[in-house]
Design an enzyme around this catalytic site. Sequence first.
Site, PDB file in Angstrom:
ATOM      1  N   ASP A 100     -25.189 -34.995  -5.764  1.00 15.28           N
ATOM      2  CA  ASP A 100     -23.769 -34.442  -6.905  1.00 15.28           C
ATOM      3  C   ASP A 100     -23.634 -35.385  -7.866  1.00 15.28           C
ATOM      4  O   ASP A 100     -23.585 -36.455  -7.802  1.00 15.28           O
ATOM      5  CB  ASP A 100     -21.901 -33.939  -5.729  1.00 15.28           C
ATOM      6  N   LYS A 162     -20.110 -27.396 -10.369  1.00 13.83           N
ATOM      7  CA  LYS A 162     -18.429 -27.984  -9.597  1.00 13.83           C
ATOM      8  C   LYS A 162     -17.958 -28.724 -10.778  1.00 13.83           C
ATOM      9  O   LYS A 162     -17.890 -28.851 -11.496  1.00 13.83           O
ATOM     10  CB  LYS A 162     -19.237 -29.323  -8.564  1.00 13.83           C
ATOM     11  N   LYS A 191     -19.163 -25.286  -6.367  1.00 13.76           N
ATOM     12  CA  LYS A 191     -18.369 -26.058  -5.764  1.00 13.76           C
ATOM     13  C   LYS A 191     -16.975 -26.472  -6.620  1.00 13.76           C
ATOM     14  O   LYS A 191     -16.734 -26.882  -7.416  1.00 13.76           O
ATOM     15  CB  LYS A 191     -18.998 -26.982  -5.098  1.00 13.76           C
TER      16      LYS A 191
END
Length: 245
Positions: A100, A162, A191
């Site tokens: 990430d 995300k 996400k």
Amino acid sequence: MATFTPESVTVGQIAKLIDHSLLRPELTGDDVRAGCALAARYGVASVCVRPGDVDLAVDLLRGTDVLVGTVAGFPHGSTTTRIKAAETALAVNQGAAEVDMVINIGWLRSGKLDEVEADIRAVVAAADHATVKVILENAYLTRQKIVAGCRAAERAGAHFVKTSTGFAPGGATMEDLALMRSAVSPAIQVKAAGGVRTLDTLLAMAAIGVTRFGATATAAILDDLAHRQEHGRPAAETVAGTGGY
């Protein structure tokens, strides 16, 4: 988009939507071990650990189906592209299956979209086979910048966009998630992270197309579902408008 009903949803299905987060700076080695044990017990999608904990998490979760993820450029996104790529390559070499990364927030706010895209593209290249999720940190962005960041991530070959790190003033909201889902093609997943603390929030977000959730309240969310099913109550009320914080 997933539509979960009380009759069809299982604890295992919901567990595989969760990245159990172990990113707080004060966590000890024992905390990481306990978090990995929890992740294995519930069978979540992954643990997301600090870069220095990748080796430990890989060792602890060997033989399970729980993936190990980590972060790059975390939490502010302002490290150089070369450093983000190096962090990513090292983590993948250690056994991380997911990374990430945080975008350079200042570049995106300044409209430097070519630089933002190149930053992401370098991490995707360094990740090789590993999944890359691009953290936008929406709390600092306008709707226009969120859309621009999502589209840059898709052009660069990322697998997810995300919402947030969980360390900014705000986290995931239904409004932002719907915007992100509409900004990218079906090939890109979304996400939610930052404030996903309840089962009802998670399922409301899943209903609009979110497929992964960063959470520290993993046990509470999954135990709530098991309790509701045991007592014959609906698993969730997927009502639009439930916030992430």
